[in-house]
Design a protein around this motif. Structure first.
Motif, PDB file in Angstrom:
ATOM      1  N   ILE A  12       0.856  -1.187   0.000  1.00  0.00           N
ATOM      2  CA  ILE A  12       0.000   0.000   0.000  1.00  0.00           C
ATOM      3  C   ILE A  12       0.892   1.237   0.000  1.00  0.00           C
ATOM      4  O   ILE A  12       1.886   1.300   0.732  1.00  0.00           O
ATOM      5  N   ASP A  52      -5.359   5.323  -1.217  1.00  0.00           N
ATOM      6  CA  ASP A  52      -4.164   4.599  -1.649  1.00  0.00           C
ATOM      7  C   ASP A  52      -3.777   5.009  -3.062  1.00  0.00           C
ATOM      8  O   ASP A  52      -4.396   5.896  -3.668  1.00  0.00           O
ATOM      9  N   THR A  78       6.164   2.609  -0.010  1.00  0.00           N
ATOM     10  CA  THR A  78       5.278   1.470  -0.250  1.00  0.00           C
ATOM     11  C   THR A  78       5.589   0.410   0.787  1.00  0.00           C
ATOM     12  O   THR A  78       6.740  -0.024   0.919  1.00  0.00           O
ATOM     13  N   TYR A  81       0.564  -3.941   4.768  1.00  0.00           N
ATOM     14  CA  TYR A  81      -0.289  -3.550   5.897  1.00  0.00           C
ATOM     15  C   TYR A  81       0.479  -3.666   7.207  1.00  0.00           C
ATOM     16  O   TYR A  81       0.483  -2.746   8.029  1.00  0.00           O
ATOM     17  N   LEU A 112      -7.404   1.510   7.257  1.00  0.00           N
ATOM     18  CA  LEU A 112      -6.603   0.548   6.499  1.00  0.00           C
ATOM     19  C   LEU A 112      -7.430  -0.675   6.122  1.00  0.00           C
ATOM     20  O   LEU A 112      -7.366  -1.169   4.988  1.00  0.00           O
ATOM     21  N   ILE A 115      -9.745   0.068   3.279  1.00  0.00           N
ATOM     22  CA  ILE A 115      -9.059  -0.016   1.983  1.00  0.00           C
ATOM     23  C   ILE A 115      -8.902  -1.469   1.556  1.00  0.00           C
ATOM     24  O   ILE A 115      -9.197  -1.834   0.406  1.00  0.00           O
ATOM     25  N   MET A 116      -8.440  -2.315   2.465  1.00  0.00           N
ATOM     26  CA  MET A 116      -8.200  -3.721   2.102  1.00  0.00           C
ATOM     27  C   MET A 116      -9.497  -4.419   1.707  1.00  0.00           C
ATOM     28  O   MET A 116      -9.523  -5.208   0.743  1.00  0.00           O
ATOM     29  N   ARG A 119     -10.498  -3.223  -1.733  1.00  0.00           N
ATOM     30  CA  ARG A 119      -9.645  -3.841  -2.758  1.00  0.00           C
ATOM     31  C   ARG A 119     -10.157  -5.230  -3.134  1.00  0.00           C
ATOM     32  O   ARG A 119     -10.015  -5.652  -4.293  1.00  0.00           O
TER      33      ARG A 119
END
Length: 375
Positions: A12, A52, A78, A81, A112, A115-116, A119
């Motif tokens: 990420i 992200d 970069t 997690y 976080l 976001i995951m 995704r």
């Protein structure tokens, strides 16, 4: 490799962050408990949007303290997690793991996970392993400030909305009028009938002897649990109480670290109450959930109830979300994306990520957005 583990190992990079600061969002009637009040606004100071490198946005409620975390992650680096989380987690070490700095780490962690989950195209509860899209909820309210008729009206509304488990505040004005508290319990028990579950919350007021004496006076009202009867870190008094109390004891809202919860288990509590948005990470809550299963304890969670629903959905069906209606119904009303409240349950939306998102157009119209900062 399962989706959860795979997401943890993906890289990420954070491209930008937006921090919304809110003016006080007032609730209709101020709320009081035994040791605090008036609580007259939604406990929501700010909101984080974290993007992200692909433009996927992770969100979370937060405070202005998030500005201490944002510089740690807006570096152009970069990382996985785990690398990001560990960097932020250990950066607050000297602030301790039991204060607001730890809470803010947990809210960064929630963004976080948002976001995951996005995704992977999954709502957060499914990303965390839930097999169902609903949770049982109990109605919490009956503040100590209410008149008898106001309390009756509130409970009748809870019943109308399909709730069958209820929690009320006791120990009015630092325990100054226990006879009044007992009469209030009698009234609520009569309203909900013998089949309704009734819990009481003393907000950490007593020592073991005082809590025991009150428990003995109300045990005939079939109390499901007595919540926070003693100070949240007075484990000696707590252990004394659990050995003699005729009512099961519930604890666990105050810790900011999941590792503390085992002390409550050793002290003999029958219900654990971790709040996802008050812990230092998503995995802290999952740790406590697993402890509750291991030791056959009840599990409930409150805080931002509609976010908490995603966590409770991963637990057993009988585990419940606490819905502190006087405070959190207004939070519900200002959310654009939110679970559906129906028949004493929350039904979780199918959109990827966390199950709430503010209605910023409404908040702007209400004049509740004080500032927006870009990073």
């Amino acid at each position: 490799m399962d989706i959860y583990k795979q997401a943890y190992e993906e890289n990420i990079r954070f491209e930008r962050a937006v921090l919304y600061k809110f003016k006080p969002i007032k609730i209709p009637i101020p709320f009081w408990d035994s040791t605090g009040g008036p609580f007259d606004k939604v406990p929501l100071d700010a909101w984080l949007e974290l993007y992200d490198e692909n433009g996927i946005c992770g969100q979370a409620p937060c405070s202005e303290n998030m500005k201490d975390i944002i510089p740690l992650i807006m570096t152009g680096e970069t990382k996985t997690y785990e690398q990001w989380y560990q960097k932020v987690y250990w950066a607050i070490r000297n602030n301790g793991f039991s204060g607001e700095a730890a809470v803010e780490v947990g809210r960064f962690d929630l963004a976080l996970h948002d976001i995951m989950a996005k995704r992977k195209g999954l709502p957060l509860h499914k990303f965390l392993g839930a097999k169902r899209d609903w949770v049982n909820v109990y109605a919490s309210g009956c503040g100590t400030h209410l008149t008898g008729q106001q309390m009756v009206t509130e409970v009748q509304q809870f019943i109308k909305e399909g709730y069958t488990t209820f929690k009320m505040k006791v120990a009015t004005d630092f325990g100054a009028d226990l006879d009044r508290d007992i009469e209030r319990i009698r009234i609520v028990r009569e309203l909900i009938g013998p089949q309704g579950k009734l819990a009481i919350d003393a907000n950490q007021l007593w020592n073991a002897k005082e809590a025991y004496e009150f428990a003995r006076r109300v045990e005939n009202y079939n109390i499901a649990w007595l919540e926070e009867p003693v100070h949240s870190y007075d484990f000696e008094e707590l252990e004394k109480l659990t050995e003699i109390s005729p009512i099961p004891i519930a604890m666990g809202e105050s810790p900011r670290c999941g590792k503390v919860m085992y002390a409550y288990i050793k002290a003999g509590v029958k219900q654990l109450q971790p709040i996802p948005s008050n812990l230092s990470g998503v995995r802290d809550w999952m740790l406590v959930k697993n402890q509750a299963r291991k030791y056959n304890l009840e599990l409930t969670s409150g805080g931002f109830s509609h976010i908490t629903a995603s966590f409770i959905a991963t637990a057993d069906e009988e585990d419940m979300v606490e819905y502190l209606v006087p405070l959190m119904r207004t939070f519900y009303d200002i959310m654009e994306l939110r679970p559906e409240e129906k028949d004493g349950k929350f039904y979780l939306p199918s959109e990827p990520g966390i199950c709430v998102s503010p209605d910023f157009k409404l908040l702007k119209k209400m004049g509740c957005i004080e500032a927006i900062e870009f990073f």
